[in-house]
Design a protein around this motif. Structure first.
Motif, PDB file in Angstrom:
ATOM      1  N   GLU A 126      46.362  64.205  51.776  1.00  0.00           N
ATOM      2  CA  GLU A 126      46.769  64.372  50.379  1.00  0.00           C
ATOM      3  C   GLU A 126      47.675  65.592  50.220  1.00  0.00           C
ATOM      4  N   LEU A 127      47.311  66.686  50.895  1.00  0.00           N
ATOM      5  CA  LEU A 127      48.091  67.915  50.781  1.00  0.00           C
ATOM      6  C   LEU A 127      49.491  67.737  51.363  1.00  0.00           C
ATOM      7  N   TYR A 128      49.577  67.135  52.545  1.00  0.00           N
ATOM      8  CA  TYR A 128      50.886  66.930  53.172  1.00  0.00           C
ATOM      9  C   TYR A 128      51.775  66.045  52.303  1.00  0.00           C
ATOM     10  N   ALA A 129      51.191  64.967  51.753  1.00  0.00           N
ATOM     11  CA  ALA A 129      51.984  64.075  50.914  1.00  0.00           C
ATOM     12  C   ALA A 129      52.517  64.813  49.694  1.00  0.00           C
ATOM     13  N   CYS A 130      51.709  65.735  49.156  1.00  0.00           N
ATOM     14  CA  CYS A 130      52.113  66.499  47.974  1.00  0.00           C
ATOM     15  C   CYS A 130      53.183  67.529  48.313  1.00  0.00           C
ATOM     16  N   ILE A 131      52.979  68.278  49.404  1.00  0.00           N
ATOM     17  CA  ILE A 131      53.889  69.379  49.744  1.00  0.00           C
ATOM     18  C   ILE A 131      55.115  68.882  50.495  1.00  0.00           C
ATOM     19  N   HIS A 132      54.881  68.047  51.504  1.00  0.00           N
ATOM     20  CA  HIS A 132      55.947  67.677  52.435  1.00  0.00           C
ATOM     21  C   HIS A 132      56.538  66.300  52.175  1.00  0.00           C
ATOM     22  N   GLY A 133      55.906  65.521  51.305  1.00  0.00           N
ATOM     23  CA  GLY A 133      56.428  64.210  50.965  1.00  0.00           C
ATOM     24  C   GLY A 133      55.964  63.098  51.879  1.00  0.00           C
ATOM     25  N   THR A 134      55.371  63.431  53.014  1.00  0.00           N
ATOM     26  CA  THR A 134      54.923  62.449  53.996  1.00  0.00           C
ATOM     27  C   THR A 134      53.593  62.897  54.580  1.00  0.00           C
ATOM     28  N   PRO A 135      52.660  61.963  54.831  1.00  0.00           N
ATOM     29  CA  PRO A 135      51.326  62.369  55.312  1.00  0.00           C
ATOM     30  C   PRO A 135      51.292  62.800  56.767  1.00  0.00           C
ATOM     31  N   LEU A 136      52.376  62.596  57.508  1.00  0.00           N
ATOM     32  CA  LEU A 136      52.459  63.050  58.893  1.00  0.00           C
ATOM     33  C   LEU A 136      53.641  64.017  58.978  1.00  0.00           C
ATOM     34  N   PRO A 137      53.403  65.317  58.809  1.00  0.00           N
ATOM     35  CA  PRO A 137      54.492  66.269  58.585  1.00  0.00           C
ATOM     36  C   PRO A 137      55.178  66.763  59.864  1.00  0.00           C
ATOM     37  N   ALA A 138      55.717  65.828  60.624  1.00  0.00           N
ATOM     38  CA  ALA A 138      56.495  66.184  61.811  1.00  0.00           C
ATOM     39  C   ALA A 138      57.435  65.030  62.117  1.00  0.00           C
ATOM     40  N   GLY A 139      58.544  65.320  62.767  1.00  0.00           N
ATOM     41  CA  GLY A 139      59.506  64.289  63.099  1.00  0.00           C
ATOM     42  C   GLY A 139      59.067  63.457  64.288  1.00  0.00           C
ATOM     43  N   GLN A 140      59.354  62.177  64.241  1.00  0.00           N
ATOM     44  CA  GLN A 140      59.137  61.267  65.359  1.00  0.00           C
ATOM     45  C   GLN A 140      60.511  60.763  65.823  1.00  0.00           C
ATOM     46  N   ASN A 141      60.643  60.466  67.117  1.00  0.00           N
ATOM     47  CA  ASN A 141      61.918  59.967  67.652  1.00  0.00           C
ATOM     48  C   ASN A 141      63.078  60.901  67.291  1.00  0.00           C
ATOM     49  N   VAL A 142      62.877  62.178  67.552  1.00  0.00           N
ATOM     50  CA  VAL A 142      63.866  63.188  67.166  1.00  0.00           C
ATOM     51  C   VAL A 142      65.036  63.188  68.144  1.00  0.00           C
ATOM     52  N   ASN A 143      66.248  63.159  67.609  1.00  0.00           N
ATOM     53  CA  ASN A 143      67.470  63.316  68.393  1.00  0.00           C
ATOM     54  C   ASN A 143      68.394  64.266  67.661  1.00  0.00           C
ATOM     55  N   TRP A 144      69.203  64.980  68.405  1.00  0.00           N
ATOM     56  CA  TRP A 144      70.117  65.926  67.763  1.00  0.00           C
ATOM     57  C   TRP A 144      71.434  65.986  68.512  1.00  0.00           C
ATOM     58  N   GLN A 145      72.455  66.403  67.788  1.00  0.00           N
ATOM     59  CA  GLN A 145      73.785  66.548  68.371  1.00  0.00           C
ATOM     60  C   GLN A 145      74.479  67.717  67.685  1.00  0.00           C
ATOM     61  N   ARG A 146      74.949  68.636  68.500  1.00  0.00           N
ATOM     62  CA  ARG A 146      75.707  69.776  67.966  1.00  0.00           C
ATOM     63  C   ARG A 146      77.177  69.539  68.300  1.00  0.00           C
ATOM     64  N   ASP A 147      77.888  68.973  67.339  1.00  0.00           N
ATOM     65  CA  ASP A 147      79.266  68.598  67.605  1.00  0.00           C
ATOM     66  C   ASP A 147      80.255  69.696  67.246  1.00  0.00           C
ATOM     67  N   ASP A 148      79.742  70.828  66.794  1.00  0.00           N
ATOM     68  CA  ASP A 148      80.571  71.990  66.503  1.00  0.00           C
ATOM     69  C   ASP A 148      79.653  73.197  66.518  1.00  0.00           C
ATOM     70  N   ILE A 149      80.212  74.372  66.760  1.00  0.00           N
ATOM     71  CA  ILE A 149      79.369  75.568  66.842  1.00  0.00           C
ATOM     72  C   ILE A 149      78.612  75.825  65.547  1.00  0.00           C
ATOM     73  N   ASN A 150      79.174  75.355  64.422  1.00  0.00           N
ATOM     74  CA  ASN A 150      78.554  75.592  63.127  1.00  0.00           C
ATOM     75  C   ASN A 150      77.958  74.328  62.505  1.00  0.00           C
ATOM     76  N   ARG A 151      77.842  73.259  63.277  1.00  0.00           N
ATOM     77  CA  ARG A 151      77.386  71.990  62.698  1.00  0.00           C
ATOM     78  C   ARG A 151      76.383  71.312  63.627  1.00  0.00           C
TER      79      ARG A 151
END
Length: 319
Positions: free
Chosen positions: A198-223
């Protein structure tokens, strides 16, 4: 289970992107998790009478914590009473409270306690509580509900083993949870305390407050572009706004959950909300990053944090 696809496009100073990548990849020490594990030790010791409050005689949320009466004015008992006060207030696990909780734990003497040092009667009480809370406290140690807990030693050892890496895109590192809720979980161990789901859904918007299947790309030094899934719904606007404020960034967040037709786009700049709409504006991508990094361009492992760096906040790291 329904998953919401999220895409963050972050523009900021290069040093802020560097630090934000630590959050994205889960390479930051989760101090809040240390406080929770130490809090469970406090809880067990109090219920078993190992620690007793010096003056406190009532604790409505869980009378078992004070049922053994008051104790001598030792450092450990005084630390326990102060910890009970914070538990009763269900304090947020902010940096200030984490510092106080760590100091109380050091004064409690629990750090040096092994399972064999406790009297048999105390071990019996603590084992019963471990059994009751096994799903909330010990999922990472593959608790077998059919076998049960007969020897609390390995579980006490688990409570004294502190993770040095957070989860990727851990929302609890951005907006803190609360002490009592984390110890109680979803089991009503503490009366009148919000359950974590209940707390996570209220504060974080989702009941499982962590990313799943995370991918990232830094295509510029500032982006930096990050894609990840969250359970049922996207992270709340408060999360996105705090990300933008904490990392002094423009954060564009697009999200889509097809089952319940949850789609949208928000943009925050330096913590201020500047745009919302049903779909990303023209020229703003919303798709997932499927593969990163490429297999022929292996990325080096991030260096292990120094002892000093482990205790520095995001704000201190970015300067």
């Amino acid at each position: 289970m329904n998953w919401c696809e999220n895409r963050l496009t972050i523009t900021a100073k290069s040093v802020c992107i560097d630090v934000m990548l630590e959050w994205v990849t889960g390479s930051t020490v989760p101090s809040y998790r240390h406080a929770v594990l130490q809090g469970i030790q406090f809880f067990l010791a109090g219920c078993a009478g190992i620690l007793r409050p010096v003056t406190l005689t009532s604790f409505p949320a869980c009378e078992q914590l004070v049922r053994h009466g008051t104790g001598l004015a030792t450092d450990g008992n005084k630390a326990y009473e102060q910890w009970l006060t914070l538990l009763g207030e269900n304090v947020f696990l902010t940096s200030d409270h984490l510092k106080t909780l760590a100091q109380l734990y050091q004064r409690s003497g629990l750090e040096s306690k092994t399972w064999d040092m406790f009297p048999p009667a105390a071990r019996s009480i603590m084992t019963g509580l471990m059994q009751r809370q096994a799903d909330e406290w010990f999922c990472p140690v593959n608790f077998d509900p059919e076998q049960g807990i007969t020897d609390g030693g390995p579980y006490w050892e688990y409570l004294q083993t502190y993770p040095q890496q957070s989860r990727p895109c851990d929302l609890l590192m951005i907006l803190p949870s609360r002490l009592g809720s984390e110890i109680s979980g979803n089991s009503a161990l503490l009366s009148g305390v919000a359950e974590t789901q209940e707390l996570y859904a209220c504060i974080h918007g989702t009941p499982l407050p962590a990313g799943q299947n995370v991918n990232w790309q830094r295509d510029d030094i500032n982006r930096l572009v990050v894609t990840f899934d969250t359970q049922w719904a996207p992270p709340s606007g408060e999360v996105t706004g705090e990300l933008s404020s904490k990392f002094e960034a423009e954060v564009r967040h697009s999200f889509s959950e097809t089952v319940n037709r949850i789609h949208g786009y928000n943009c925050y700049d330096q913590g201020d909300h500047v745009d919302s709409r049903r779909s990303p504006p023209d020229g703003e991508e919303s798709g997932r990053i499927h593969v990163f990094p490429p297999v022929d361009e292996p990325q080096p492992e991030p260096p292990a944090p120094t002892a000093e760096a482990e205790h520095r906040t995001y704000d201190q790291r970015r300067g």
